[in-house]
Design a protein around this motif. Structure first.
Motif, PDB file in Angstrom:
ATOM      1  N   GLU A 189      46.704  23.691   5.670  1.00  5.93           N
ATOM      2  CA  GLU A 189      48.513  24.071   4.608  1.00  5.93           C
ATOM      3  C   GLU A 189      48.665  25.140   5.392  1.00  5.93           C
ATOM      4  OE1 GLU A 189      48.163  24.659   0.406  1.00  5.93           O
ATOM      5  OE2 GLU A 189      46.113  23.142   0.576  1.00  5.93           O
ATOM      6  N   LEU A 190      48.648  26.355   5.836  1.00  9.03           N
ATOM      7  CA  LEU A 190      48.541  27.725   6.618  1.00  9.03           C
ATOM      8  C   LEU A 190      49.694  26.537   7.904  1.00  9.03           C
ATOM      9  CD1 LEU A 190      49.062  30.561   7.565  1.00  9.03           C
ATOM     10  CD2 LEU A 190      46.914  30.067   8.944  1.00  9.03           C
ATOM     11  N   LEU A 191      49.218  26.070   8.944  1.00  5.91           N
ATOM     12  CA  LEU A 191      49.942  24.575   9.797  1.00  5.91           C
ATOM     13  C   LEU A 191      51.258  24.560   9.021  1.00  5.91           C
ATOM     14  CD1 LEU A 191      46.623  23.972  12.263  1.00  5.91           C
ATOM     15  CD2 LEU A 191      48.556  25.702  12.371  1.00  5.91           C
ATOM     16  N   SER A 192      51.107  24.158   7.666  1.00  2.00           N
ATOM     17  CA  SER A 192      52.396  23.198   7.317  1.00  2.00           C
ATOM     18  C   SER A 192      53.235  24.400   7.354  1.00  2.00           C
ATOM     19  CB  SER A 192      51.505  22.672   6.445  1.00  2.00           C
ATOM     20  OG  SER A 192      50.982  21.532   6.767  1.00  2.00           O
ATOM     21  N   SER A 193      52.984  25.071   6.506  1.00  2.00           N
ATOM     22  CA  SER A 193      53.970  26.429   6.164  1.00  2.00           C
ATOM     23  C   SER A 193      54.753  27.536   7.121  1.00  2.00           C
ATOM     24  CB  SER A 193      52.762  27.209   5.094  1.00  2.00           C
ATOM     25  OG  SER A 193      52.488  26.793   3.745  1.00  2.00           O
ATOM     26  N   LEU A 194      54.211  26.855   7.938  1.00  2.00           N
ATOM     27  CA  LEU A 194      54.248  27.594   9.568  1.00  2.00           C
ATOM     28  C   LEU A 194      55.566  26.803  10.932  1.00  2.00           C
ATOM     29  CD1 LEU A 194      50.786  29.308  11.426  1.00  2.00           C
ATOM     30  CD2 LEU A 194      53.197  30.891   9.486  1.00  2.00           C
ATOM     31  N   GLU A 195      55.512  26.163  10.186  1.00  2.00           N
ATOM     32  CA  GLU A 195      56.613  24.351  10.322  1.00  2.00           C
ATOM     33  C   GLU A 195      57.703  25.172  11.058  1.00  2.00           C
ATOM     34  OE1 GLU A 195      58.404  22.276  12.894  1.00  2.00           O
ATOM     35  OE2 GLU A 195      56.215  22.414  12.998  1.00  2.00           O
ATOM     36  N   GLY A 196      58.628  25.971  11.423  1.00  2.00           N
ATOM     37  CA  GLY A 196      60.287  26.215  11.736  1.00  2.00           C
ATOM     38  C   GLY A 196      60.186  27.784  11.991  1.00  2.00           C
ATOM     39  N   ARG A 197      58.683  28.092  11.266  1.00  2.00           N
ATOM     40  CA  ARG A 197      58.994  29.651  10.920  1.00  2.00           C
ATOM     41  C   ARG A 197      59.795  30.428  12.194  1.00  2.00           C
ATOM     42  NH1 ARG A 197      56.482  32.579   6.876  1.00  2.00           N
ATOM     43  NH2 ARG A 197      56.854  34.565   7.460  1.00  2.00           N
ATOM     44  N   ARG A 198      60.644  31.229  12.248  1.00  2.00           N
ATOM     45  CA  ARG A 198      60.794  32.619  13.809  1.00  2.00           C
ATOM     46  C   ARG A 198      60.050  33.378  13.849  1.00  2.00           C
ATOM     47  NH1 ARG A 198      65.906  29.647  15.438  1.00  2.00           N
ATOM     48  NH2 ARG A 198      66.243  28.320  12.770  1.00  2.00           N
ATOM     49  N   VAL A 199      59.276  33.700  15.054  1.00  2.00           N
ATOM     50  CA  VAL A 199      59.091  35.160  14.791  1.00  2.00           C
ATOM     51  C   VAL A 199      59.808  35.591  16.722  1.00  2.00           C
ATOM     52  CG1 VAL A 199      56.960  34.275  13.697  1.00  2.00           C
ATOM     53  CG2 VAL A 199      57.116  33.601  16.725  1.00  2.00           C
ATOM     54  N   GLN A 200      59.886  36.938  16.502  1.00  2.00           N
ATOM     55  CA  GLN A 200      59.946  37.517  17.580  1.00  2.00           C
ATOM     56  C   GLN A 200      59.029  37.848  18.831  1.00  2.00           C
ATOM     57  OE1 GLN A 200      63.488  38.538  18.147  1.00  2.00           O
ATOM     58  NE2 GLN A 200      63.792  37.674  16.554  1.00  2.00           N
ATOM     59  N   ARG A 201      58.946  37.261  19.963  1.00  2.00           N
ATOM     60  CA  ARG A 201      58.135  37.500  21.152  1.00  2.00           C
ATOM     61  C   ARG A 201      58.909  37.531  21.807  1.00  2.00           C
ATOM     62  NH1 ARG A 201      52.988  38.675  21.755  1.00  2.00           N
ATOM     63  NH2 ARG A 201      53.314  38.089  19.727  1.00  2.00           N
ATOM     64  N   GLY A 202      58.413  38.699  22.275  1.00  2.00           N
ATOM     65  CA  GLY A 202      59.245  39.827  24.209  1.00  2.00           C
ATOM     66  C   GLY A 202      59.892  39.491  23.989  1.00  2.00           C
ATOM     67  N   GLY A 203      61.158  40.347  22.689  1.00  2.00           N
ATOM     68  CA  GLY A 203      62.137  40.415  22.824  1.00  2.00           C
ATOM     69  C   GLY A 203      63.131  39.162  22.336  1.00  2.00           C
ATOM     70  N   LYS A 204      62.563  37.948  22.458  1.00  2.00           N
ATOM     71  CA  LYS A 204      63.416  36.666  22.116  1.00  2.00           C
ATOM     72  C   LYS A 204      62.240  36.664  21.095  1.00  2.00           C
ATOM     73  CE  LYS A 204      63.714  35.721  26.919  1.00  2.00           C
ATOM     74  NZ  LYS A 204      63.632  34.670  27.978  1.00  2.00           N
ATOM     75  N   GLU A 205      63.436  35.577  20.245  1.00  2.00           N
ATOM     76  CA  GLU A 205      63.547  34.549  18.750  1.00  2.00           C
ATOM     77  C   GLU A 205      62.581  33.039  19.103  1.00  2.00           C
ATOM     78  OE1 GLU A 205      65.142  34.526  14.658  1.00  2.00           O
ATOM     79  OE2 GLU A 205      66.204  32.688  15.853  1.00  2.00           O
ATOM     80  N   VAL A 206      61.581  33.010  18.916  1.00  2.00           N
ATOM     81  CA  VAL A 206      60.985  31.904  18.955  1.00  2.00           C
ATOM     82  C   VAL A 206      60.600  30.847  17.268  1.00  2.00           C
ATOM     83  CG1 VAL A 206      58.344  31.041  19.587  1.00  2.00           C
ATOM     84  CG2 VAL A 206      59.694  32.946  21.022  1.00  2.00           C
ATOM     85  N   VAL A 207      60.527  29.784  17.741  1.00  2.00           N
ATOM     86  CA  VAL A 207      60.535  28.985  16.299  1.00  2.00           C
ATOM     87  C   VAL A 207      59.328  28.181  16.541  1.00  2.00           C
ATOM     88  CG1 VAL A 207      61.874  26.827  14.919  1.00  2.00           C
ATOM     89  CG2 VAL A 207      63.030  28.555  16.444  1.00  2.00           C
ATOM     90  N   LEU A 208      58.651  28.763  15.666  1.00  2.00           N
ATOM     91  CA  LEU A 208      57.240  27.206  15.655  1.00  2.00           C
ATOM     92  C   LEU A 208      57.813  26.045  15.545  1.00  2.00           C
ATOM     93  CD1 LEU A 208      54.885  29.850  13.852  1.00  2.00           C
ATOM     94  CD2 LEU A 208      55.366  29.751  16.403  1.00  2.00           C
ATOM     95  N   HIS A 209      57.058  25.007  16.414  1.00  2.00           N
ATOM     96  CA  HIS A 209      57.418  23.420  16.171  1.00  2.00           C
ATOM     97  C   HIS A 209      54.932  23.152  16.067  1.00  2.00           C
ATOM     98  CE1 HIS A 209      61.482  23.589  16.356  1.00  2.00           C
ATOM     99  NE2 HIS A 209      61.835  24.179  17.184  1.00  2.00           N
ATOM    100  N   LEU A 210      55.147  23.126  14.598  1.00  2.00           N
ATOM    101  CA  LEU A 210      53.658  22.381  14.721  1.00  2.00           C
ATOM    102  C   LEU A 210      53.616  21.230  14.245  1.00  2.00           C
ATOM    103  CD1 LEU A 210      52.357  25.930  13.774  1.00  2.00           C
ATOM    104  CD2 LEU A 210      52.493  25.266  15.691  1.00  2.00           C
ATOM    105  N   ALA A 211      54.787  20.560  13.732  1.00  2.00           N
ATOM    106  CA  ALA A 211      54.428  19.217  13.199  1.00  2.00           C
ATOM    107  C   ALA A 211      53.627  18.450  13.949  1.00  2.00           C
ATOM    108  CB  ALA A 211      55.993  18.593  12.568  1.00  2.00           C
ATOM    109  N   GLY A 212      51.447  17.998  13.253  1.00  2.00           N
ATOM    110  CA  GLY A 212      51.683  16.760  14.274  1.00  2.00           C
ATOM    111  C   GLY A 212      50.578  17.913  15.144  1.00  2.00           C
ATOM    112  N   ALA A 213      50.319  19.163  14.903  1.00  2.00           N
ATOM    113  CA  ALA A 213      49.899  19.519  15.896  1.00  2.00           C
ATOM    114  C   ALA A 213      48.108  19.691  16.298  1.00  2.00           C
ATOM    115  CB  ALA A 213      50.070  21.077  15.765  1.00  2.00           C
ATOM    116  N   ARG A 214      47.696  19.211  17.731  1.00  2.00           N
ATOM    117  CA  ARG A 214      46.434  19.520  17.997  1.00  2.00           C
ATOM    118  C   ARG A 214      45.608  20.741  17.589  1.00  2.00           C
ATOM    119  NH1 ARG A 214      43.537  17.856  22.660  1.00  2.00           N
ATOM    120  NH2 ARG A 214      45.176  18.748  23.713  1.00  2.00           N
TER     121      ARG A 214
END
Length: 431
Positions: A189-214
């Motif tokens: 449920e945690l990984l499902s909730s993080l799908e599409g979430r935006r985080v700041q990494r190294g001064g840049k915005e990173v979008v998490l794409h974890l759908a179907g992640a292994r």
């Protein structure tokens, strides 16, 4: 040829698709935060980019740990090449003290229901410091945690309160107070909730794409597992005593080899453990003094006085060895009592055997010959030969002894014995 191509395509295509699918790396940090666990986290963060991980998920359950190891872990998370999520799980787990700070430093901080976070008040390793030093420790820790919370957009005031007032929050309260990002009952449920979430990494915005992640779990290797186990104060203490005992027996009985090998390995492992733990070297000195007193009791019979001093020295040294007020950085009472009791019992048995050996009648040398029974090999008038212990001796007797009669040795002068008839010796003994 076409069939061969199809076969190769069927073999390679799944591998290519597998390599392209999103991958989430999962590691677990259970127990106190120490240099081994911090190194394990740092190594996995460095390897995450090479593996192509979309996210590194750290499942956390810790009562706290060493300040130096905590700061190393926080620095590694800030410098991580991939987003980092800390998940306090399963239900009943906690992120206390150093664990709370590590959680606050993550890009995403989540908790399972029934967990708690906080109580990050710094504790002096050598006991309660003076007021000025304590104020310095608290102010330093407060500023450190506040800076981490501000960088991640979390509740700075609550982060300060965790340090100054040792506040601890449940998962639901932490979510309401903006200390954590979400509450998730399970990893899925945690990984499902993080799908599409935006985080700041190294001064840049990173979008998490974890759908179907292994999801790939990465466990500690054998080396790290062993080093992590010996970093336990109880294990470190027993390894130190085992190492001292092994070296002592090897020096006392050169050539046995096995005690020396085991003692050397144990002592080196204990040295590694002691450098990862808060150690009072006066405690180590008292433990060594206790061992020396035990050994001295064997060499110099003091009728137990040195042994008693050794027990007292070992107990005091063991109590002083790990002075931290935190239970996970202290020696447990069960291990302390059991180890001291076994060590004292062992040396006590050795001392008793030594005393018994001193009291027993000698069986070798001149002293061992006195009182021995033999047979006259010839008439002693007053000189002749006797057979004692399978050896022929020149002997002298104050009274005539006939060949074949039993004799008893009463004195030894060089290679000549002074004997008398056994019957007469027995009569004297009875009188």
């Amino acid at each position: 040829m076409k069939r061969l191509f199809l076969v190769l395509l069927m073999l390679v295509l799944p591998l290519c698709l597998r390599a392209q699918e999103p991958q989430v790396a999962v590691i677990s940090l259970r127990g106190p935060i120490n240099p081994v666990s911090a190194s394990f986290l740092r190594e996995n963060l460095a390897a995450a980019e090479k593996r192509g991980d979309r996210l590194l998920l750290v499942e956390l359950d810790t009562p706290g740990g060493l300040d130096t190891a905590m700061r190393e872990a926080v620095q590694a998370i800030f410098a991580a090449p991939v987003p980092v999520a800390v998940y306090v799980a399963p239900a009943g787990a906690r992120a206390a003290s150093a664990g709370a700070v590590i959680g606050l430093s993550a890009d995403i901080l989540a908790m399972a229901p029934g967990t708690n976070i906080g109580a990050a008040h710094p504790v002096g390793l050598g006991g309660k410091p003076d007021p000025v030093m304590e104020a310095k420790l608290v102010n330093d820790a407060e500023a450190y945690v506040a800076g981490i919370a501000a960088r991640r957009g979390r509740n700075v005031d609550l982060a300060r309160s965790m340090v100054r007032q040792s506040i601890s929050l449940t998962a639901e309260d932490a979510l309401k107070q903006r200390v954590i990002d979400l509450v998730a009952p399970s990893r899925q449920e945690l990984l499902s909730s993080l799908e599409g979430r935006r985080v700041q990494r190294g001064g840049k915005e990173v979008v998490l794409h974890l759908a179907g992640a292994r999801v790939v779990n990465h466990e500690m290797g054998t080396r790290d597992s062993i080093l992590n186990a010996v970093s336990n104060p109880d294990v470190a203490y027993m390894l130190m005593l085992l190492g001292i005992a092994g070296i002592f027996f090897e020096l006392a009985h050169p050539g046995v080899i096995l005690p020396g090998v085991i003692g050397g390995i144990s002592l080196l492992l204990s040295f590694f453990a002691l450098q990862t733990l808060p150690v009072n070297y006066a405690g180590i000195g008292l433990i060594l003094l206790g061992i020396i007193l035990f050994i001295a009791e064997i060499k110099v019979v003091s009728y137990g006085m040195l042994a008693v001093g050794g027990v007292v020295s070992m107990v005091l040294g063991s109590l002083m060895l790990f002075p931290s007020p935190e239970p996970y950085l202290r020696l447990s009472w069960q291990v302390l009592a059991g180890t001291v009791a076994v060590t004292a019992l062992f040396f006590g048995v050795v001392v008793v055997k030594v005393i018994q050996a001193h009291r027993e009648k000698p069986i070798t040398g001149v002293e061992g010959m006195i009182g021995s029974i033999g047979v006259a090999d010839s008439d002693l008038v007053p000189e002749g030969k006797v057979l004692v212990r399978g050896e022929y001796w020149n002997a002298t007797s104050e009274e005539p002894v006939r060949q074949g009669e039993k004799v008893q040795v009463v004195a030894v002068t060089g290679l000549r014995l002074t004997v008398r008839r056994e019957e007469k010796a027995g009569a004297r003994g009875e009188g």
